[in-house]
Design a protein around this motif. Sequence first.
Motif, PDB file in Angstrom:
ATOM      1  N   THR A   1      -5.837  -5.022  -7.486  1.00 38.77           N
ATOM      2  CA  THR A   1      -7.142  -4.449  -7.150  1.00 38.77           C
ATOM      3  C   THR A   1      -7.428  -4.535  -5.657  1.00 38.77           C
ATOM      4  O   THR A   1      -8.271  -3.796  -5.143  1.00 38.77           O
TER       5      THR A   1
ATOM      6  N   THR B   1      -0.460   4.068  -6.726  1.00 35.78           N
ATOM      7  CA  THR B   1      -0.418   4.859  -7.945  1.00 35.78           C
ATOM      8  C   THR B   1       0.168   3.947  -9.010  1.00 35.78           C
ATOM      9  O   THR B   1       1.298   3.462  -8.862  1.00 35.78           O
TER      10      THR B   1
ATOM     11  N   PRO C   1      -4.668  -1.157  -1.395  1.00 38.57           N
ATOM     12  CA  PRO C   1      -5.125   0.242  -1.382  1.00 38.57           C
ATOM     13  C   PRO C   1      -4.011   1.253  -1.619  1.00 38.57           C
ATOM     14  O   PRO C   1      -2.830   0.954  -1.466  1.00 38.57           O
ATOM     15  N   ASN C   2      -4.437   2.440  -1.996  1.00 39.46           N
ATOM     16  CA  ASN C   2      -3.569   3.614  -2.061  1.00 39.46           C
ATOM     17  C   ASN C   2      -2.363   3.431  -2.975  1.00 39.46           C
ATOM     18  O   ASN C   2      -1.255   3.862  -2.662  1.00 39.46           O
TER      19      ASN C   2
ATOM     20  N   ASP D   1      -9.206  -0.644  -5.916  1.00 35.71           N
ATOM     21  CA  ASP D   1      -9.580   0.061  -4.700  1.00 35.71           C
ATOM     22  C   ASP D   1      -9.845   1.528  -5.018  1.00 35.71           C
ATOM     23  O   ASP D   1      -9.188   2.119  -5.885  1.00 35.71           O
ATOM     24  N   SER D   2     -10.784   2.135  -4.316  1.00 34.77           N
ATOM     25  CA  SER D   2     -11.164   3.520  -4.592  1.00 34.77           C
ATOM     26  C   SER D   2     -10.026   4.503  -4.326  1.00 34.77           C
ATOM     27  O   SER D   2     -10.033   5.628  -4.825  1.00 34.77           O
ATOM     28  N   THR D   3      -9.024   4.069  -3.551  1.00 35.87           N
ATOM     29  CA  THR D   3      -7.897   4.943  -3.249  1.00 35.87           C
ATOM     30  C   THR D   3      -6.754   4.821  -4.260  1.00 35.87           C
ATOM     31  O   THR D   3      -5.750   5.524  -4.147  1.00 35.87           O
ATOM     32  N   THR D   4      -6.900   3.936  -5.228  1.00 33.89           N
ATOM     33  CA  THR D   4      -5.855   3.722  -6.237  1.00 33.89           C
ATOM     34  C   THR D   4      -6.003   4.709  -7.393  1.00 33.89           C
ATOM     35  O   THR D   4      -7.107   4.926  -7.895  1.00 33.89           O
ATOM     36  N   SER D   5      -4.879   5.285  -7.802  1.00 37.48           N
ATOM     37  CA  SER D   5      -4.862   6.196  -8.952  1.00 37.48           C
ATOM     38  C   SER D   5      -4.194   5.490 -10.128  1.00 37.48           C
ATOM     39  O   SER D   5      -3.162   4.829  -9.959  1.00 37.48           O
TER      40      SER D   5
ATOM     41  N   ALA E   1       0.828  -1.202   0.000  1.00 42.00           N
ATOM     42  CA  ALA E   1       0.000   0.000   0.000  1.00 42.00           C
ATOM     43  C   ALA E   1       0.863   1.253   0.000  1.00 42.00           C
ATOM     44  O   ALA E   1       1.870   1.324   0.706  1.00 42.00           O
ATOM     45  N   GLY E   2       0.457   2.209  -0.805  1.00 44.45           N
ATOM     46  CA  GLY E   2       1.165   3.476  -0.857  1.00 44.45           C
ATOM     47  C   GLY E   2       2.254   3.556  -1.904  1.00 44.45           C
ATOM     48  O   GLY E   2       2.819   4.632  -2.128  1.00 44.45           O
TER      49      GLY E   2
END
Length: 268
Positions: free
Chosen positions: A113, A119, A116-117, A136-140, A93-94
């Motif tokens: 998928t 890019t 989270p988080n 995930d909704s936090t993924t760009s 994550a991140g």
Amino acid sequence: MLAAQRRSMILAELERGGTVRVTDLVELLGVSDMTVRRDLVTLHREGLLEKVHGGALAVAEPSSSEPGFAAKSVQRLREKQAIAARAAELVHAGMAIAVSAGTTTHALAEHLTKIPNLTVVTNSVWVADLLHSAGDSTTSVLLTGGLRTPSDALVGPVAVSSLRSLHVDAFFMGVHGMDLRAGFSTPNLLESETNRAMIERSRRLIVCADSSKWGVVGLSSMAGLSEASVLVTDSGISAQASGVLADHVGELVLVDAAGTELAEAEDV
């Protein structure tokens, strides 16, 4: 047995012997003569084998041959999914990562998928669509522009230009072939250029390639073996090849695909 699994097994038999017979495939797969013939027709239309009376022959690929995404997606399914699952363990994550086009990297995206988080920079239409619809909704997701190849990669000057100001933690790259002298290669010149640009913008290069890629040389080299921080492949690779790879890549990771269950269902 799933249709995709049958066809993967047929191609594996072709790779081992160069020819297959319908009668042998009926016994191996436990399906009807008609089902086997239907599979051979499908694989013939996709350019993956040459159908002959009573069976099929392997098709030798020139260095510039580039199968489409659909054609490649039925090959080595268990190996690709096992490789993808192991490669996904290197993502946390991140992180900011880049993901190349390809069926193995698309399998990797299915695991992404759930993280989270992130890019994710990609030149793959398929990877971008999967992460957009199921990520995930936090993924760009940043999809490069460019010309679209038969394998649905976006390549060329526009793609390269979009990468110049970026910096990512790792680049997960699928390949057409890997060889001691040629390194990691692809049949598409523009895809090679685009992948090299992503390598330059990444702290680590992580190659995801099944064992059938060893000894295959595409038209254009993207990186030498020693440029890979990690190579994830399957245990079906020969002892000689794994020895060569272990001497050149930063870390060689071998996965066992035998117990891998296919993730997708398909009507027969």
